[in-house]
Design an enzyme around this catalytic site. Structure first.
Site, short mmCIF file in Angstrom:
data_model
loop_
_atom_site.label_atom_id
_atom_site.label_comp_id
_atom_site.label_asym_id
_atom_site.label_seq_id
_atom_site.Cartn_x
_atom_site.Cartn_y
_atom_site.Cartn_z
N ASP A 3 3.90 10.93 -4.51
CA ASP A 3 3.28 10.29 -3.35
C ASP A 3 4.03 10.54 -2.05
O ASP A 3 5.16 11.04 -2.05
CB ASP A 3 3.13 8.78 -3.61
CG ASP A 3 4.40 8.15 -4.21
OD1 ASP A 3 5.47 8.76 -4.11
OD2 ASP A 3 4.29 7.06 -4.79
N ASN A 22 4.72 -4.99 -8.44
CA ASN A 22 3.36 -5.47 -8.70
C ASN A 22 2.68 -4.64 -9.80
O ASN A 22 1.47 -4.72 -9.98
CB ASN A 22 2.52 -5.45 -7.42
CG ASN A 22 2.33 -4.04 -6.87
OD1 ASN A 22 2.93 -3.08 -7.38
ND2 ASN A 22 1.51 -3.90 -5.85
N HIS A 50 2.62 -1.28 -9.94
CA HIS A 50 2.10 0.03 -9.56
C HIS A 50 2.98 1.15 -10.10
O HIS A 50 4.17 0.96 -10.35
CB HIS A 50 1.88 0.16 -8.04
CG HIS A 50 3.12 0.31 -7.20
ND1 HIS A 50 3.25 -0.28 -5.97
CD2 HIS A 50 4.26 1.00 -7.39
CE1 HIS A 50 4.42 0.05 -5.44
NE2 HIS A 50 5.05 0.83 -6.29
N GLU A 109 -1.98 1.10 -6.45
CA GLU A 109 -1.91 -0.34 -6.28
C GLU A 109 -3.01 -1.04 -7.10
O GLU A 109 -4.12 -0.52 -7.22
CB GLU A 109 -2.14 -0.68 -4.80
CG GLU A 109 -1.10 -0.08 -3.86
CD GLU A 109 0.18 -0.90 -3.80
OE1 GLU A 109 0.64 -1.40 -4.84
OE2 GLU A 109 0.71 -1.02 -2.69
#
Ligand code: GLP
Length: 243
Positions: free
Chosen positions: A66, A135, A137, A142
């Site tokens: 990413d 979280n 990811h 996400e």
């Protein structure tokens, strides 16, 4: 060896070198978890005879997961710059062999499409290393995120912007609002996956990722269905296994 981040890093670095030696296309990640991994890789690399280093450098092929939208490769806060500092420079690699999406592209979704197509044309990832977001990811996938989500441009969650604020002067508002990420589709298509998790802060999310039923609310939980995914965790992150 004490099963801490250094032991995890040494193990993952050895796996990367072995895969590289076999001609495998590597899928790489950024983040704090990966810093000791690349440091361990650089140490091993430096200990190799010059001839082997040259051979492996010629063989190097990698795609990062990413990049932030809006940051040029030269921006020190970009993942390009991270890879330059931690991998390309220490190993003396040709920068063009360590590929990332271009965060400064005028049309980020078109850049995501191009990057995904480039990876597909190269045959997909052989060995993918992943960090784990607080979280759930992986890459920047996400929640909510299904297993078929492709390489794309997406909005970062407030939680992720908080988690990554350190590189932006501690201000979550200064973290780019969007990123380009390989999707769960490209990640799950990798032949082999290493989910690298260290430190006590990741224990709770790792537990959920491994024990809960796979769901879009926890993107990393899709890894449960992968035939060759391995968790490489230190004692602090995996402490709950001992209780
Ligand atoms: C970041 C990155 C991921 C990384 C993860 C964990 O936001 N996009 O690729 O693996 O979150 O980061 P860290 O290792 O710093 O905890």
């Amino acid at each position: 060896m004490e099963p801490g981040p250094a032991a995890v890093a040494a193990w993952v670095a050895a796996a990367l070198l072995e895969a590289l030696d076999a001609g495998t296309l590597l899928g790489l990640a950024t983040g704090c978890t990966m810093e000791p991994v690349y440091a361990a890789l650089a140490d091993r690399w430096a200990a190799l005879p010059a001839r082997d280093r040259a051979r492996l450098a010629r063989r190097w092929r990698s795609f990062n997961l990413d990049e932030y939208v809006g940051l040029a490769p030269a921006d020190p806060r970009s993942f390009h710059a991270f890879m330059d500092r931690h991998l390309v420079s220490p190993l003396g690699l040709a920068a063009a062999r360590v590929r990332l999406p271009d965060g400064a592209a005028a049309a980020p979704q078109a850049e995501a499409d191009r990057y995904g197509a480039e990876l597909a044309a190269d045959g997909g990832v052989g060995l993918q290393i992943l960090g784990l977001g607080l979280n759930g990811h992986v890459g920047f996938n996400e929640p909510p995120c299904g297993p078929e989500a492709p390489c794309r441009c997406l909005d970062l969650s407030p939680a992720t912007r908080r988690q990554n604020a350190a590189a932006f002067g501690g201000d979550p508002g200064a973290v780019p609002a969007q990123a380009i990420t390989l999707g769960m589709a490209e990640i799950l298509a990798a032949e082999r996956i290493l989910l690298v998790v260290t430190g006590p802060a990741k224990a709770g999310i790792l537990r959920r990722v491994l024990l809960e039923r796979p769901s879009a609310e926890l993107p990393a939980s899709w890894l449960q269905s992968h035939p060759a995914a391995t968790v490489v965790a230190d004692r602090a992150a995996a402490s709950w296994l001992e209780s």
